[in-house]
Structures are given as structure tokens and as C-alpha cells.
Motif scaffolding. Structure first.
Motif, PDB file in Angstrom:
ATOM      1  N   ASN A 157       0.846  -1.183   0.000  1.00  0.00           N
ATOM      2  CA  ASN A 157       0.000   0.000   0.000  1.00  0.00           C
ATOM      3  C   ASN A 157       0.884   1.235   0.000  1.00  0.00           C
ATOM      4  OD1 ASN A 157      -2.459  -1.312   0.041  1.00  0.00           O
ATOM      5  ND2 ASN A 157      -2.516  -1.441   2.260  1.00  0.00           N
ATOM      6  N   SER A 158       0.519   2.186  -0.803  1.00  0.00           N
ATOM      7  CA  SER A 158       1.279   3.437  -0.795  1.00  0.00           C
ATOM      8  C   SER A 158       0.475   4.477  -0.033  1.00  0.00           C
ATOM      9  CB  SER A 158       1.561   3.904  -2.221  1.00  0.00           C
ATOM     10  OG  SER A 158       0.360   4.098  -2.916  1.00  0.00           O
ATOM     11  N   LYS A 159       1.169   5.485   0.414  1.00  0.00           N
ATOM     12  CA  LYS A 159       0.524   6.560   1.149  1.00  0.00           C
ATOM     13  C   LYS A 159       0.450   7.783   0.229  1.00  0.00           C
ATOM     14  CE  LYS A 159       3.660   6.036   4.555  1.00  0.00           C
ATOM     15  NZ  LYS A 159       4.488   5.013   4.418  1.00  0.00           N
ATOM     16  N   LEU A 160      -0.529   8.635   0.463  1.00  0.00           N
ATOM     17  CA  LEU A 160      -0.636   9.860  -0.330  1.00  0.00           C
ATOM     18  C   LEU A 160       0.659  10.668  -0.261  1.00  0.00           C
ATOM     19  CD1 LEU A 160      -4.244  11.196   0.332  1.00  0.00           C
ATOM     20  CD2 LEU A 160      -3.287  10.406  -1.825  1.00  0.00           C
ATOM     21  N   MET A 179     -10.107  12.779  -6.636  1.00  0.00           N
ATOM     22  CA  MET A 179     -10.903  11.583  -6.941  1.00  0.00           C
ATOM     23  C   MET A 179     -11.557  11.033  -5.669  1.00  0.00           C
ATOM     24  SD  MET A 179      -8.288   9.797  -9.680  1.00  0.00           S
ATOM     25  CE  MET A 179      -8.973   8.188  -9.465  1.00  0.00           C
ATOM     26  N   MET A 180     -10.791  11.015  -4.568  1.00  0.00           N
ATOM     27  CA  MET A 180     -11.336  10.529  -3.296  1.00  0.00           C
ATOM     28  C   MET A 180     -12.475  11.436  -2.821  1.00  0.00           C
ATOM     29  SD  MET A 180      -7.728   9.430  -1.519  1.00  0.00           S
ATOM     30  CE  MET A 180      -8.376   9.273   0.124  1.00  0.00           C
ATOM     31  N   TYR A 181     -12.308  12.758  -2.929  1.00  0.00           N
ATOM     32  CA  TYR A 181     -13.344  13.711  -2.537  1.00  0.00           C
ATOM     33  C   TYR A 181     -14.604  13.496  -3.379  1.00  0.00           C
ATOM     34  CZ  TYR A 181     -15.860  18.136  -2.062  1.00  0.00           C
ATOM     35  OH  TYR A 181     -16.829  19.073  -1.862  1.00  0.00           O
ATOM     36  N   ASP A 182     -14.417  13.399  -4.706  1.00  0.00           N
ATOM     37  CA  ASP A 182     -15.568  13.210  -5.595  1.00  0.00           C
ATOM     38  C   ASP A 182     -16.297  11.901  -5.287  1.00  0.00           C
ATOM     39  OD1 ASP A 182     -15.093  15.626  -6.834  1.00  0.00           O
ATOM     40  OD2 ASP A 182     -14.133  14.758  -8.605  1.00  0.00           O
ATOM     41  N   GLN A 183     -15.533  10.853  -4.960  1.00  0.00           N
ATOM     42  CA  GLN A 183     -16.164   9.568  -4.624  1.00  0.00           C
ATOM     43  C   GLN A 183     -17.010   9.700  -3.361  1.00  0.00           C
ATOM     44  OE1 GLN A 183     -16.157   6.825  -6.512  1.00  0.00           O
ATOM     45  NE2 GLN A 183     -17.524   5.850  -5.068  1.00  0.00           N
ATOM     46  N   ARG A 184     -16.478  10.375  -2.344  1.00  0.00           N
ATOM     47  CA  ARG A 184     -17.254  10.587  -1.109  1.00  0.00           C
ATOM     48  C   ARG A 184     -18.510  11.408  -1.386  1.00  0.00           C
ATOM     49  NH1 ARG A 184     -12.068  11.414   1.124  1.00  0.00           N
ATOM     50  NH2 ARG A 184     -12.352  13.669   1.015  1.00  0.00           N
ATOM     51  N   GLN A 185     -18.386  12.450  -2.215  1.00  0.00           N
ATOM     52  CA  GLN A 185     -19.534  13.293  -2.556  1.00  0.00           C
ATOM     53  C   GLN A 185     -20.616  12.462  -3.255  1.00  0.00           C
ATOM     54  OE1 GLN A 185     -18.972  16.035  -0.568  1.00  0.00           O
ATOM     55  NE2 GLN A 185     -19.776  17.311  -2.209  1.00  0.00           N
ATOM     56  N   LYS A 186     -20.220  11.638  -4.222  1.00  0.00           N
ATOM     57  CA  LYS A 186     -21.192  10.802  -4.954  1.00  0.00           C
ATOM     58  C   LYS A 186     -21.908   9.845  -4.007  1.00  0.00           C
ATOM     59  CE  LYS A 186     -19.107  10.734  -9.557  1.00  0.00           C
ATOM     60  NZ  LYS A 186     -18.435   9.906 -10.559  1.00  0.00           N
ATOM     61  N   GLU A 187     -21.137   9.242  -3.085  1.00  0.00           N
ATOM     62  CA  GLU A 187     -21.740   8.300  -2.129  1.00  0.00           C
ATOM     63  C   GLU A 187     -22.791   8.985  -1.261  1.00  0.00           C
ATOM     64  OE1 GLU A 187     -18.379   6.735   0.022  1.00  0.00           O
ATOM     65  OE2 GLU A 187     -17.782   5.420  -1.640  1.00  0.00           O
ATOM     66  N   GLN A 188     -22.620  10.284  -0.998  1.00  0.00           N
ATOM     67  CA  GLN A 188     -23.561  11.029  -0.170  1.00  0.00           C
ATOM     68  C   GLN A 188     -24.631  11.732  -1.003  1.00  0.00           C
ATOM     69  OE1 GLN A 188     -21.284  13.683   2.325  1.00  0.00           O
ATOM     70  NE2 GLN A 188     -19.921  12.054   3.004  1.00  0.00           N
ATOM     71  N   GLY A 189     -24.599  11.517  -2.322  1.00  0.00           N
ATOM     72  CA  GLY A 189     -25.577  12.160  -3.197  1.00  0.00           C
ATOM     73  C   GLY A 189     -25.332  13.646  -3.375  1.00  0.00           C
ATOM     74  N   LEU A 190     -24.110  14.099  -3.130  1.00  0.00           N
ATOM     75  CA  LEU A 190     -23.752  15.512  -3.231  1.00  0.00           C
ATOM     76  C   LEU A 190     -22.982  15.758  -4.529  1.00  0.00           C
ATOM     77  CD1 LEU A 190     -22.574  15.984   0.470  1.00  0.00           C
ATOM     78  CD2 LEU A 190     -24.758  16.726  -0.538  1.00  0.00           C
ATOM     79  N   PRO A 191     -22.918  17.022  -4.973  1.00  0.00           N
ATOM     80  CA  PRO A 191     -22.214  17.312  -6.222  1.00  0.00           C
ATOM     81  C   PRO A 191     -20.703  17.106  -6.110  1.00  0.00           C
ATOM     82  CG  PRO A 191     -22.971  19.343  -5.182  1.00  0.00           C
ATOM     83  CD  PRO A 191     -23.530  18.208  -4.385  1.00  0.00           C
ATOM     84  N   GLY A 194       3.329  15.979  -6.037  1.00  0.00           N
ATOM     85  CA  GLY A 194       2.257  16.951  -5.805  1.00  0.00           C
ATOM     86  C   GLY A 194       1.084  16.845  -6.757  1.00  0.00           C
ATOM     87  N   GLU A 195       1.368  16.761  -8.064  1.00  0.00           N
ATOM     88  CA  GLU A 195       0.298  16.710  -9.062  1.00  0.00           C
ATOM     89  C   GLU A 195      -0.524  15.433  -8.917  1.00  0.00           C
ATOM     90  OE1 GLU A 195      -0.137  16.579 -13.924  1.00  0.00           O
ATOM     91  OE2 GLU A 195       1.679  17.433 -13.050  1.00  0.00           O
ATOM     92  N   THR A 196       0.153  14.280  -8.768  1.00  0.00           N
ATOM     93  CA  THR A 196      -0.543  13.003  -8.625  1.00  0.00           C
ATOM     94  C   THR A 196      -1.344  12.983  -7.331  1.00  0.00           C
ATOM     95  OG1 THR A 196       1.241  11.931  -9.844  1.00  0.00           O
ATOM     96  CG2 THR A 196      -0.248  10.502  -8.616  1.00  0.00           C
ATOM     97  N   ARG A 197      -0.750  13.495  -6.270  1.00  0.00           N
ATOM     98  CA  ARG A 197      -1.438  13.532  -4.985  1.00  0.00           C
ATOM     99  C   ARG A 197      -2.714  14.360  -5.085  1.00  0.00           C
ATOM    100  NH1 ARG A 197       1.090  15.206   0.890  1.00  0.00           N
ATOM    101  NH2 ARG A 197      -0.872  15.093   2.003  1.00  0.00           N
ATOM    102  N   GLY A 198      -2.634  15.520  -5.730  1.00  0.00           N
ATOM    103  CA  GLY A 198      -3.812  16.364  -5.901  1.00  0.00           C
ATOM    104  C   GLY A 198      -4.912  15.657  -6.673  1.00  0.00           C
ATOM    105  N   LEU A 199      -4.522  14.943  -7.721  1.00  0.00           N
ATOM    106  CA  LEU A 199      -5.489  14.208  -8.536  1.00  0.00           C
ATOM    107  C   LEU A 199      -6.166  13.105  -7.718  1.00  0.00           C
ATOM    108  CD1 LEU A 199      -6.709  13.871 -11.361  1.00  0.00           C
ATOM    109  CD2 LEU A 199      -4.816  12.338 -11.894  1.00  0.00           C
ATOM    110  N   VAL A 200      -5.374  12.357  -6.939  1.00  0.00           N
ATOM    111  CA  VAL A 200      -5.928  11.274  -6.119  1.00  0.00           C
ATOM    112  C   VAL A 200      -6.848  11.851  -5.044  1.00  0.00           C
ATOM    113  CG1 VAL A 200      -5.351   9.454  -4.460  1.00  0.00           C
ATOM    114  CG2 VAL A 200      -4.036   9.673  -6.578  1.00  0.00           C
ATOM    115  N   GLU A 201      -6.441  12.952  -4.408  1.00  0.00           N
ATOM    116  CA  GLU A 201      -7.291  13.567  -3.381  1.00  0.00           C
ATOM    117  C   GLU A 201      -8.611  14.047  -3.977  1.00  0.00           C
ATOM    118  OE1 GLU A 201      -4.599  16.492  -1.765  1.00  0.00           O
ATOM    119  OE2 GLU A 201      -4.005  15.157  -0.124  1.00  0.00           O
TER     120      GLU A 201
END
Length: 187
Positions: free
Chosen positions: A129-132, A146-158, A137-144
Motif C-alpha cells: 500500500n502506498s501513502k498519499l 478523486m477521493m473527494y468526488d467519490q465521497r460526494q457521490k456516495e452522499q448524493g452531493l455534487p 504533488g500533481e498526482t497527490r492532488g489528482l488522487v485527493e
């Protein structure tokens, strides 16, 4: 049926381990690189070795003897970023040659070091497992993101992109109060 699958898989794993154990070298890999090691007599020095790397081939061993590993790589390497070293055991009784191969494609597992060697099942590789914090920097921002968008979708938020579009529309509405936006659709 499940017992048969498990038995077949166990037999394949045992065969793979036996094939790898019979090689005159050992090897491990991460996505960016591959490390190959083999023992040499403690009395030998770097000048006693013959190690040649090209983008697609390797030949490594003791001068005047059949190479310990020789052949074509399954995938290319960066020669200038690949290195080799000799390490001596703490009690000075043995030495090991370690060759670090820098893969060109850092998103690909190798099934073998050279194409003539037995393959491993790369689908069974479980990467560490890798850590953020390990990411640039660029890859980390992209992964963060994606993680934010996934959480938003799970909660039905934009998602972040949908939020940006809504902000742009809101600013446009404020600048043009005379227009009717009741049927506006964000896509």
C-alpha cells in the motif's frame, strides 16, 4: 468445484515457486524497478565481473564463465538509471551482486527477468500500500480530488466539477439578472 480450483491454484503456485527457486538468481520488483541478486565468491572484486545492460538485454556473471543471467528483457529499461553493486556479508564470508533495473513503463509488472526464464503469475502480485505522502504533488492532488468526488457521490452531493459549474452559473446569473435561468441544466 471450489476445492478443485484451490487445488489447481495451489499446484500452480508450488510449481511457480519451484521454478523460481531453481534460477541461479533471485529477483523482486516494484512498479518502477526490478532488483536482481546473485551470490559470488567472497574473493571476487568488481573487475572480476562482466555485467552488460542495454535497453532490452542483460548479461551478468563472472568473467570467463557462462553468465548467471543472460537474455532479452520482456520490457525495456532505462540503462542510464540502472545500477549494480556488490555487497559483502557482515562476516566477510560471501558477496552478493545486486542489479537494479529502472523500468521504462512504471505501471507494468514483469512476469520474468528475461524472456527465456519461467514466468510468474503477475495477476497474483499484491503491491505494498502506498501513502498519499509518497506521491508527487500533481498526482497527490489528482488522487485527493478523486477521493473527494467519490465521497460526494456516495452522499448524493455534487462532485468538485459539478460544484465549479454551479458556481460559474451562479456568477453568470448575478451578472445577468434580466435572464431566466429556471430551465438551465448543468452538464
Amino acid at each position: 468445484m471450489a476445492d478443485t480450483d484451490a487445488t489447481t491454484e495451489a499446484a500452480a503456485l508450488a510449481r511457480e515457486k519451484a521454478e523460481q527457486a531453481s534460477l541461479p538468481y533471485t529477483w523482486t520488483q516494484t512498479l518502477p524497478d526490478l532488483t536482481l541478486t546473485f551470490p559470488i565468491p567472497a574473493s571476487l572484486k568488481a573487475r572480476d565481473l562482466s555485467i552488460s545492460l542495454t535497453k532490452t538485454t542483460i548479461s551478468a556473471g563472472i568473467k570467463g564463465q557462462t553468465p548467471i543471467v543472460s537474455g532479452q528483457f520482456p520490457h525495456p529499461i532505462h540503462v542510464d538509471d540502472s545500477t549494480w553493486t556488490i555487497t559483502t556479508s557482515p562476516d566477510n564470508s560471501s558477496k552478493t551482486v545486486e542489479i537494479l533495473l529502472d523500468k521504462v513503463n512504471k505501471q507494468e509488472w514483469w512476469a520474468h527477468v528475461v524472456t527465456t526464464a519461467p514466468k510468474i503469475d503477475v495477476t497474483k502480485i499484491v503491491p505494498d500500500n502506498s501513502k498519499l505522502s509518497d506521491l508527487d504533488g500533481e498526482t497527490r492532488g489528482l488522487v485527493e480530488k478523486m477521493m473527494y468526488d467519490q465521497r460526494q457521490k456516495e452522499q448524493g452531493l455534487p462532485t468538485s466539477d459539478e460544484q465549479k459549474k454551479m458556481e460559474i452559473l451562479k456568477k453568470f446569473q448575478e451578472q445577468h439578472p434580466e435572464m431566466d435561468f429556471s430551465n438551465a441544466k448543468i452538464q
